[in-house]
Design an enzyme around this catalytic site. Structure first.
Site: not given
Ligand code: UD1
Ligand code: CA
Length: 425
Positions: A10, A15, A74, A80
């Site tokens: 979501a 970036r 969402q 997450t």
């Molecule tokens: C996340 C992890 C981090 C891990 C990393 C690995 C958390 C809090 N952190 O960080 O510990 O080392 O991945 O790559 O989980 N997403 C949603 N809804 C949201 C936010 C994100 O669906 O509200 C999805 C994003 O689309 C993505 C995934 O969750 O596919 C991870 O989100 P991202 O923002 O990339 O997390 P990181 O900061 O990379």
């Protein structure tokens, strides 16, 4: 065993600097999300994809390509942990394992996921996370362990102390949960952290507080955890994927003259003793037979099925077409939406004109066995050239050609003797 997955897709992917949602950015013609869904499809019986940013586009992709996946909205995207909680109503009475995955980690493999689940079962774990070790762990959540080396919690980089920042073990973004035990956590997460988000990673501390058994599984090959956050990452992941796929084909008996400049999608099968020449780009789902020669500089765009002993030469593009055995298309051609038989020769510069820009319809070209197409021919689809027929060079074929006929559309050649001399008089 009943296993379901929740895939988090979501996020905006700020970036990437793109109007396309991050999970729909492609490697060899397949979106990042497609890699994840393909990796879980033999493990799980149902998959939930959490969508938010450009939800309609992501939903459309999932529904068109994956039968056993449903999307869950969402909105807004609060982290997450919040993302996974959106799937709770669908999993209300579910008792099996839930595999949770970030949607931006295309390099993970089915094999690793299977080992991970096996580890979870062996340890009698209630909650297992996948971790990886990196010399440069910057940007990733750090794994904090207790003095006895057992798992304590995950701290996001933005929340780390200087000392925690030096930890090289990171969270790969893949989790395995005994669902009925962990489910209550999702209504109890808080957003009291540097980013003001509901972190999925907080379920570990919750599990420990509630007397559950939590473990971390360190993956063998850390490159599988590579998450795509920028276009630089996308290019890097493409290179890793390229190397992995080319090596697999070479081990299976395919010659790749220059692996560095050869790009083959994960969903392409290639038969033994086929040679792929440099600068060839193969995307989408394709099947190439034995003893073929592909390239240099060939482009297969998906939906291509090539039988044995076929030659697809330089600057030949093929899309959604079947090519029979012993057929040659040696130079400078476009073959799209076509069915080409065996022992067909396609002369240099042949084009299948498959697209009508007024109706936006695509039509088929059928070339039966033993057809010979002269150079610089345009086959205006829909059109069928029956068995053994020949097409003279420079023809525009707009009508079907009967078997063993010669079809020609060019005007007769003229020679005007001494024409040049007369001009100069
Ligand atoms: C996340 C992890 C981090 C891990 C990393 C690995 C958390 C809090 N952190 O960080 O510990 O080392 O991945 O790559 O989980 N997403 C949603 N809804 C949201 C936010 C994100 O669906 O509200 C999805 C994003 O689309 C993505 C995934 O969750 O596919 C991870 O989100 P991202 O923002 O990339 O997390 P990181 O900061 O990379
Ligand atoms: Ca990420």
């Amino acid at each position: 065993m009943d296993i379901k997955s929740v895939i988090m897709a979501a996020g905006k992917g700020t970036r990437m600097k793109s109007e396309t949602p991050k999970v729909l950015h492609e490697i060899f013609g397949k979106p990042l999300l497609g890699y994840i869904l393909d990796n879980v499809k033999n493990i799980t019986n149902e998959n939930f994809v959490i969508v938010g940013h450009c939800a309609e586009k992501v939903k459309d992709y999932v529904e068109k390509n994956y039968e056993n996946a449903k999307t869950v909205l969402q909105s807004p995207q609060l982290g997450t942990g919040h993302a996974v909680s959106m799937a709770c109503p669908m999993l209300k009475d579910f008792k099996g394992l839930v595999l949770i995955l970030n949607g931006d980690i295309p390099l993970i493999t089915e094999e690793t996921l299977k080992k991970f689940i096996e580890f979870h079962k062996q340890k009698n774990s209630d909650l297992t996370i996948m971790s990886a070790i990196f010399d440069d762990p910057s940007g990733l959540g750090r794994i904090i362990r207790e003095s006895d080396n057992s798992l304590k919690c995950i701290v996001e980089e933005k929340d780390t102390t200087p000392e925690q920042k030096t930890i090289k073990e990171i969270n790969a973004g893949i989790y395995c949960l005994d669902w009925d035990k962990i489910r209550p956590a999702f209504s109890q997460l808080s957003n009291n952290n540097a980013q003001g988000e509901y972190y999925l990673t907080d379920i570990i501390e919750w599990g420990k507080k509630n007397g559950l058994s939590v473990h971390a599984y360190i993956m063998e090959n850390n490159e599988e955890s590579f998450g795509i956050n920028s276009r630089l990452h996308l290019a890097e992941a493409t290179k890793i994927m390229q190397k992995r796929i080319n090596e697999k084909h070479m081990i299976n008996g395919v010659t790749i003259v220059d692996p560095e400049t050869t790009y083959i999608s994960a969903d392409t099968e290639i038969g033994q003793d086929t040679v792929i020449y440099p600068s060839t780009y193969i995307e989408g789902k394709n099947k190439i037979g034995k003893n073929c020669k592909i390239g240099p500089c060939a482009h297969l765009r998906g939906g291509v099925e090539i039988a044995d002993n076929v030659k697809i030469g330089n600057f030949v593009e093929v899309k959604k077409s079947k090519i029979g055995s012993n057929t040659n298309a040696g130079h400078l051609s476009y073959i799209g939406d076509s069915e080409v038989g065996a022992h067909v020769n396609i002369g240099a510069g042949t084009i299948t004109a498959n697209y009508n820009p007024l109706t936006k319809e695509k039509s088929k070209t059928i070339l039966k066995d033993n057809v010979k197409v002269g150079s610089n021919t345009v086959l205006v689809a829909p059109v069928t050239v029956d068995e053994g027929a020949n097409i003279g060079a420079l023809s525009v074929i707009t009508k079907n050609v009967s078997a063993w006929a010669l079809a020609l559309t060019r005007s007769p050649m003229r020679i005007i003797h001494d024409w040049v001399k007369n001009q100069l008089k």
